[in-house]
Design a protein around this motif. Structure first.
Motif, PDB file in Angstrom:
ATOM      1  N   PHE A   1      -9.123   0.188  -5.418  1.00 56.76           N
ATOM      2  CA  PHE A   1      -8.266  -0.241  -6.521  1.00 56.76           C
ATOM      3  C   PHE A   1      -9.104  -0.678  -7.726  1.00 56.76           C
ATOM      4  O   PHE A   1      -8.817  -0.294  -8.869  1.00 56.76           O
ATOM      5  CB  PHE A   1      -7.359  -1.390  -6.069  1.00 56.76           C
ATOM      6  CG  PHE A   1      -6.592  -2.034  -7.191  1.00 56.76           C
ATOM      7  CD1 PHE A   1      -5.474  -1.417  -7.723  1.00 56.76           C
ATOM      8  CD2 PHE A   1      -7.007  -3.239  -7.723  1.00 56.76           C
ATOM      9  CE1 PHE A   1      -4.768  -2.001  -8.770  1.00 56.76           C
ATOM     10  CE2 PHE A   1      -6.321  -3.833  -8.766  1.00 56.76           C
ATOM     11  CZ  PHE A   1      -5.192  -3.208  -9.293  1.00 56.76           C
ATOM     12  N   LEU A   2     -10.120  -1.483  -7.466  1.00 62.98           N
ATOM     13  CA  LEU A   2     -10.985  -1.955  -8.557  1.00 62.98           C
ATOM     14  C   LEU A   2     -11.716  -0.785  -9.213  1.00 62.98           C
ATOM     15  O   LEU A   2     -11.911  -0.769 -10.442  1.00 62.98           O
ATOM     16  CB  LEU A   2     -11.984  -2.986  -8.031  1.00 62.98           C
ATOM     17  CG  LEU A   2     -11.387  -4.320  -7.563  1.00 62.98           C
ATOM     18  CD1 LEU A   2     -12.459  -5.175  -6.897  1.00 62.98           C
ATOM     19  CD2 LEU A   2     -10.756  -5.071  -8.727  1.00 62.98           C
TER      20      LEU A   2
ATOM     21  N   ASP B   1      -8.683  -8.302 -15.232  1.00 62.05           N
ATOM     22  CA  ASP B   1      -7.290  -7.937 -15.460  1.00 62.05           C
ATOM     23  C   ASP B   1      -6.753  -8.574 -16.740  1.00 62.05           C
ATOM     24  O   ASP B   1      -6.036  -7.919 -17.518  1.00 62.05           O
ATOM     25  CB  ASP B   1      -6.438  -8.365 -14.264  1.00 62.05           C
ATOM     26  CG  ASP B   1      -5.012  -7.877 -14.374  1.00 62.05           C
ATOM     27  OD1 ASP B   1      -4.809  -6.645 -14.345  1.00 62.05           O
ATOM     28  OD2 ASP B   1      -4.101  -8.711 -14.529  1.00 62.05           O
ATOM     29  N   LEU B   2      -7.097  -9.827 -16.972  1.00 62.36           N
ATOM     30  CA  LEU B   2      -6.632 -10.489 -18.194  1.00 62.36           C
ATOM     31  C   LEU B   2      -7.249  -9.851 -19.431  1.00 62.36           C
ATOM     32  O   LEU B   2      -6.583  -9.680 -20.465  1.00 62.36           O
ATOM     33  CB  LEU B   2      -6.956 -11.986 -18.125  1.00 62.36           C
ATOM     34  CG  LEU B   2      -6.157 -12.784 -17.082  1.00 62.36           C
ATOM     35  CD1 LEU B   2      -6.728 -14.190 -16.943  1.00 62.36           C
ATOM     36  CD2 LEU B   2      -4.686 -12.852 -17.474  1.00 62.36           C
ATOM     37  N   LEU B   3      -8.528  -9.478 -19.346  1.00 59.85           N
ATOM     38  CA  LEU B   3      -9.177  -8.781 -20.471  1.00 59.85           C
ATOM     39  C   LEU B   3      -8.517  -7.422 -20.710  1.00 59.85           C
ATOM     40  O   LEU B   3      -8.302  -7.022 -21.866  1.00 59.85           O
ATOM     41  CB  LEU B   3     -10.668  -8.605 -20.175  1.00 59.85           C
ATOM     42  CG  LEU B   3     -11.528  -9.872 -20.262  1.00 59.85           C
ATOM     43  CD1 LEU B   3     -12.897  -9.613 -19.643  1.00 59.85           C
ATOM     44  CD2 LEU B   3     -11.688 -10.321 -21.726  1.00 59.85           C
ATOM     45  N   ARG B   4      -8.197  -6.729 -19.628  1.00 57.47           N
ATOM     46  CA  ARG B   4      -7.532  -5.427 -19.765  1.00 57.47           C
ATOM     47  C   ARG B   4      -6.192  -5.569 -20.451  1.00 57.47           C
ATOM     48  O   ARG B   4      -5.834  -4.771 -21.329  1.00 57.47           O
ATOM     49  CB  ARG B   4      -7.358  -4.806 -18.376  1.00 57.47           C
ATOM     50  CG  ARG B   4      -6.682  -3.439 -18.365  1.00 57.47           C
ATOM     51  CD  ARG B   4      -6.492  -2.932 -16.931  1.00 57.47           C
ATOM     52  NE  ARG B   4      -5.585  -3.787 -16.181  1.00 57.47           N
ATOM     53  CZ  ARG B   4      -4.257  -3.665 -16.192  1.00 57.47           C
ATOM     54  NH1 ARG B   4      -3.682  -2.721 -16.948  1.00 57.47           N
ATOM     55  NH2 ARG B   4      -3.506  -4.470 -15.471  1.00 57.47           N
TER      56      ARG B   4
ATOM     57  N   VAL C   1       0.862  -1.184   0.000  1.00 61.09           N
ATOM     58  CA  VAL C   1       0.000   0.000   0.000  1.00 61.09           C
ATOM     59  C   VAL C   1       0.897   1.232   0.000  1.00 61.09           C
ATOM     60  O   VAL C   1       2.029   1.198   0.502  1.00 61.09           O
ATOM     61  CB  VAL C   1      -0.949   0.032   1.228  1.00 61.09           C
ATOM     62  CG1 VAL C   1      -1.952  -1.096   1.177  1.00 61.09           C
ATOM     63  CG2 VAL C   1      -0.149  -0.033   2.529  1.00 61.09           C
ATOM     64  N   ASP C   2       0.405   2.317  -0.587  1.00 61.57           N
ATOM     65  CA  ASP C   2       1.197   3.544  -0.618  1.00 61.57           C
ATOM     66  C   ASP C   2       0.916   4.390   0.623  1.00 61.57           C
ATOM     67  O   ASP C   2       0.205   3.955   1.543  1.00 61.57           O
ATOM     68  CB  ASP C   2       0.944   4.327  -1.911  1.00 61.57           C
ATOM     69  CG  ASP C   2      -0.515   4.774  -2.061  1.00 61.57           C
ATOM     70  OD1 ASP C   2      -1.239   4.811  -1.041  1.00 61.57           O
ATOM     71  OD2 ASP C   2      -0.918   5.094  -3.193  1.00 61.57           O
ATOM     72  N   ALA C   3       1.478   5.588   0.648  1.00 55.55           N
ATOM     73  CA  ALA C   3       1.340   6.455   1.824  1.00 55.55           C
ATOM     74  C   ALA C   3      -0.115   6.813   2.112  1.00 55.55           C
ATOM     75  O   ALA C   3      -0.482   7.103   3.249  1.00 55.55           O
ATOM     76  CB  ALA C   3       2.157   7.726   1.631  1.00 55.55           C
ATOM     77  N   ALA C   4      -0.951   6.775   1.089  1.00 54.60           N
ATOM     78  CA  ALA C   4      -2.371   7.099   1.258  1.00 54.60           C
ATOM     79  C   ALA C   4      -3.218   5.869   1.572  1.00 54.60           C
ATOM     80  O   ALA C   4      -4.440   5.963   1.678  1.00 54.60           O
ATOM     81  CB  ALA C   4      -2.899   7.784  -0.003  1.00 54.60           C
ATOM     82  N   GLY C   5      -2.564   4.713   1.704  1.00 55.95           N
ATOM     83  CA  GLY C   5      -3.300   3.498   2.006  1.00 55.95           C
ATOM     84  C   GLY C   5      -3.907   2.825   0.796  1.00 55.95           C
ATOM     85  O   GLY C   5      -4.755   1.937   0.938  1.00 55.95           O
TER      86      GLY C   5
ATOM     87  N   VAL D   1      -1.069  -1.260  -4.001  1.00 59.35           N
ATOM     88  CA  VAL D   1      -0.061  -1.211  -5.056  1.00 59.35           C
ATOM     89  C   VAL D   1       0.149  -2.641  -5.549  1.00 59.35           C
ATOM     90  O   VAL D   1       0.475  -3.533  -4.757  1.00 59.35           O
ATOM     91  CB  VAL D   1       1.281  -0.633  -4.540  1.00 59.35           C
ATOM     92  CG1 VAL D   1       2.313  -0.583  -5.672  1.00 59.35           C
ATOM     93  CG2 VAL D   1       1.076   0.743  -3.938  1.00 59.35           C
ATOM     94  N   THR D   2      -0.039  -2.878  -6.843  1.00 60.98           N
ATOM     95  CA  THR D   2       0.094  -4.233  -7.371  1.00 60.98           C
ATOM     96  C   THR D   2       1.539  -4.699  -7.314  1.00 60.98           C
ATOM     97  O   THR D   2       2.474  -3.897  -7.247  1.00 60.98           O
ATOM     98  CB  THR D   2      -0.404  -4.305  -8.817  1.00 60.98           C
ATOM     99  OG1 THR D   2       0.424  -3.469  -9.641  1.00 60.98           O
ATOM    100  CG2 THR D   2      -1.851  -3.855  -8.921  1.00 60.98           C
ATOM    101  N   LEU D   3       1.732  -6.006  -7.390  1.00 65.28           N
ATOM    102  CA  LEU D   3       3.064  -6.590  -7.311  1.00 65.28           C
ATOM    103  C   LEU D   3       3.995  -6.007  -8.368  1.00 65.28           C
ATOM    104  O   LEU D   3       5.145  -5.654  -8.077  1.00 65.28           O
ATOM    105  CB  LEU D   3       2.974  -8.108  -7.463  1.00 65.28           C
ATOM    106  CG  LEU D   3       4.287  -8.888  -7.529  1.00 65.28           C
ATOM    107  CD1 LEU D   3       5.113  -8.659  -6.274  1.00 65.28           C
ATOM    108  CD2 LEU D   3       4.009 -10.364  -7.721  1.00 65.28           C
ATOM    109  N   GLU D   4       3.522  -5.893  -9.609  1.00 66.29           N
ATOM    110  CA  GLU D   4       4.399  -5.406 -10.671  1.00 66.29           C
ATOM    111  C   GLU D   4       4.739  -3.929 -10.520  1.00 66.29           C
ATOM    112  O   GLU D   4       5.724  -3.461 -11.100  1.00 66.29           O
ATOM    113  CB  GLU D   4       3.767  -5.664 -12.045  1.00 66.29           C
ATOM    114  CG  GLU D   4       2.443  -4.966 -12.279  1.00 66.29           C
ATOM    115  CD  GLU D   4       1.795  -5.415 -13.583  1.00 66.29           C
ATOM    116  OE1 GLU D   4       2.511  -5.493 -14.601  1.00 66.29           O
ATOM    117  OE2 GLU D   4       0.583  -5.705 -13.573  1.00 66.29           O
TER     118      GLU D   4
END
Length: 418
Positions: A407-408, A377-380, A254-258, A261-264
């Motif tokens: 996130f979604l 995600d795969l479609l994207r 997670v970033d500073a704002a909570g 953040v994805t693995l990649e």
């Protein structure tokens, strides 16, 4: 003292002390429901008393003493007898995590929480009940949280917990770490407890926060104790390796704002290299035993991610193969879903989508938000943003965690604007 300060202190104490207070009360009273009731009452009293008197120097000791006094009052009213009262009074001699005058088992393990884990994981209990009961009593997870972790209705989980407590009481299951020759038969259930405990901390099923650090830390602590207790069990070492390799990335999820953040997209330079190295060493030691198991395989998958210097260097083909091997040990729909992701990344998104479609037809993960999220995600990635948007909308109908929801929603907005 302000209300927010006290509420924050009580919340922190709950995270750190709940399991210890309940475990100790169960040891000395033998009554699981009474232990939970008295612990809950102690935390409720803390909200008022700490606001008036200040936060105590040792919150855990204060909570244990308050819960003990509540238990004494209840036992006196119910006229349980002098012998039971003397057992409860033992707490008055030591309000810490270990009573030096207690010698309830021959394991040499001086930890009430570990005794609680092994009691919950007695082979007389069904495996699901073992894990669920420990998560409830040791970690303080709600029945609803445990139900979501098991993908079952809350009412079903509530009945499961009631039956498990009744079984322990009626069967006279002892509150102890078993002797060495009986440890192997308990290992699977104990490892399952620690694994799900870490999972709930690493990716909370509900609430505002994605990561619950206290649960991760408790799981790693218990895994270390188990590794010390059973150093020749490769799956114990594999589990500890797995938790450390995942925990090494926890601070970047997670970033500073909570926000998630994805693995990649995570900053790999910020990963805890000490945990990565320790996890890799433990995995190597476990694999040398020549007895592979599901935790060792999952640790190997985690190592594939943590040893890749960049996201592009990730060996997705190896990960897909490892998930195929994992499915032999754990033939679950969730494992197949993870393999679909790996196949989609190793080959082409369409290959992953084909596997996802099979899971959708089976109906096994109908209420699991990560199924439509994976499809989205795969479609994207394949450039089919209109279809991806529909899948993200479906995932949003199922997701419980606030950080994952945001996130979604971001991904959905990206697809709609593409």
């Amino acid at each position: 003292m302000s209300v927010p300060d006290v509420e924050g202190a009580v919340a922190a104490a709950f995270s750190e002390e709940w399991g210890q207070v309940v475990a100790t009360l169960i040891r000395v009273t033998g009554d699981w429901d009474l232990a939970e009731e008295c612990a809950q009452d102690a935390f409720a009293q803390a909200l008022d008393r700490w606001r008036r008197d200040g936060i105590p120097r040792r919150p855990g000791a204060w909570l244990t003493t308050t819960a003990r006094n509540r238990a004494l009052d209840v036992l006196r009213r119910e006229a349980v007898g002098a012998a039971k009262l003397r057992e409860v009074a033992v707490l008055g001699r030591d309000e810490g995590s270990y009573d030096p005058e207690y010698d309830g088992d021959d394991s040499g393990v001086q930890d009430d929480r570990l005794r609680l884990v092994f009691t919950c994981c007695h082979p007389a209990l069904p495996i699901e009940a073992r894990v669920a009961l420990t998560l409830r009593t040791l970690a303080g997870l709600t029945t609803a949280e445990i139900a979501r972790a098991f993908l079952v209705p809350e009412a079903t989980m509530a009945q499961r917990l009631v039956r498990a407590k009744k079984k322990i009481r009626n069967a006279g299951i002892p509150y102890r770490v078993p002797p060495a020759h009986l440890l192997p038969e308990r290992t699977t259930g104990v490892l399952g407890v620690v694994y799900l405990l870490f999972n709930e901390g690493y990716a909370a099923t509900s609430g505002a926060e994605l990561v619950r650090t206290n649960l991760c830390a408790e799981a790693i602590r218990l895994a270390r104790v188990l590794a010390h207790l059973m150093p020749d069990e490769p799956e114990v070492l594999g589990l500890l390796a797995l938790l450390l390799l995942h925990d090494a990335r926890r601070g970047t999820r997670v970033d500073a704002a909570g926000e998630l953040v994805t693995l990649e997209e995570q900053d790999r330079t910020a990963w805890d290299r000490a945990e990565v190295d320790e996890g890799a060493d433990l995995l190597e030691t476990a694999l040398r035993r020549g007895r592979p198991g599901p935790y060792q395989i999952q640790a190997a998958i985690a190592a594939c991610h943590t040893t890749a210097l960049t996201a592009e260097e990730t060996d997705w083909a190896d990960i897909a193969a490892l998930y195929g091997e994992l499915e032999r040990f754990v033939p679950s729909a969730v494992v197949r879903l993870n393999r679909a992701v790996a196949v989609g990344m190793a080959q082409h998104p369409d290959a992953g989508l084909e596997l996802v479609a099979g899971l959708e037809r089976s109906g096994d993960l109908a209420d699991y938000h990560l199924l439509p999220a994976t499809r989205a995600d795969l479609l994207r990635r394949s450039g089919r943003t209109a279809e991806a948007a529909l899948a993200y909308e479906h995932a949003l109908e199922l997701v419980e965690n606030a950080a994952e929801r945001r996130f979604l929603e971001r991904r959905l907005a990206e697809c709609r604007s593409a």
